[in-house]
Design a protein around this motif. Sequence first.
Motif, PDB file in Angstrom:
ATOM      1  N   LYS A  86      32.489  23.338  30.341  1.00 51.54           N
ATOM      2  CA  LYS A  86      31.574  24.225  30.985  1.00 51.54           C
ATOM      3  C   LYS A  86      32.251  24.538  32.475  1.00 51.54           C
ATOM      4  O   LYS A  86      32.069  25.657  32.925  1.00 51.54           O
ATOM      5  N   LYS A  89      35.000  26.831  32.260  1.00 50.04           N
ATOM      6  CA  LYS A  89      34.601  28.158  31.969  1.00 50.04           C
ATOM      7  C   LYS A  89      34.048  28.796  33.418  1.00 50.04           C
ATOM      8  O   LYS A  89      34.090  29.899  33.664  1.00 50.04           O
ATOM      9  N   LYS A  94      33.214  32.522  35.161  1.00 48.36           N
ATOM     10  CA  LYS A  94      31.891  32.903  35.446  1.00 48.36           C
ATOM     11  C   LYS A  94      31.666  33.970  36.787  1.00 48.36           C
ATOM     12  O   LYS A  94      32.318  33.754  37.692  1.00 48.36           O
ATOM     13  N   LEU A 159      40.499  32.180  28.737  1.00 48.87           N
ATOM     14  CA  LEU A 159      39.647  32.093  29.863  1.00 48.87           C
ATOM     15  C   LEU A 159      40.047  32.498  31.165  1.00 48.87           C
ATOM     16  O   LEU A 159      39.723  33.254  31.914  1.00 48.87           O
ATOM     17  N   SER A 165      37.458  36.781  35.436  1.00 45.15           N
ATOM     18  CA  SER A 165      38.482  35.767  36.326  1.00 45.15           C
ATOM     19  C   SER A 165      39.263  36.402  37.480  1.00 45.15           C
ATOM     20  O   SER A 165      39.874  37.482  37.548  1.00 45.15           O
TER      21      SER A 165
END
Length: 297
Positions: A86, A89, A94, A159, A165
């Motif tokens: 997490k 990510k 996020k 990701l 990002s």
Amino acid sequence: MPSNQPSLRVDVIYPANLKEGDAPPSPTDPNYNWHFLAEGDSWFTIGAVPSSNLLFELRLAKWTRVLNLAYPGDTILHISDLAANKDLKAFLAKRNFNYPFDALLLSGGGNDVIDAAKDLIDVSGYKPAKRDPEAYINRKKLEALLTSIQEGYAAIIGLRDASNSQSKGRPAFVHTYDYPTPRDAPARFVGTFKLLGPWLYKVFKGSAMDVQLQQLIVNRIMDALAESLLELDCEHGKPGKQLPALHVIDTRNTLVMANPGEVGNSNDWLNEIHPNLDGYRKIADRLSARINEVMLG
């Protein structure tokens, strides 16, 4: 590293450090030239007591801060664990949270192979005259595992390049692994009081297979892992497998293999699956050279 380039230690911080004190450190502190995000297995943590880790031994051409998501005390983490982290990510993708990193440092796949060794290697049909290491490797299971490792790296690169990002297209660096020796040399990790492993040694224990053939089998599996990682390289990888801006550094044949009869620190290895300080430094030298080459253009 060329003599005209500086050789600078990196500053490694962890997510917990970002919450400490009245003025916590920032992953993108402007006092540093480069800002990296690292995620990986126990080779990126203060993994095996009393050794160092790979990140601490990097020497780069510019001042670099590394936010390391591999926590001290991590033991056997698989590539799926790393891709699903997490924190990874959040820091990479996020919305309204992630940071712009100049590069990613990744370490994963070795633990997947080591932990699955009991399923990949079959010594039940051992015969002294049967010397081909392939005869004792379950290729179907190995190929399935290697595919899952490649998929894990693809997920991490996905990701990095997600719509939210700020690190899209920035280089990512991955290392292969050198050749561990099956031996009765368990590891103790920071934060644990018990010994863990050995892993490979247990697969062969009681089989009567000679140590030379044991090593050939392990080498063949580690070569398969390295070749599967090299397929992902953005410049020299396999068409259809290459991942954008992913640089795979082949570090095989960097370390002096351990003596199979020694149960502790041996040559460049602290225990069965972790290098010692000298070993990490040797591998870090190769990583540093490639990182500097790519980052400096």
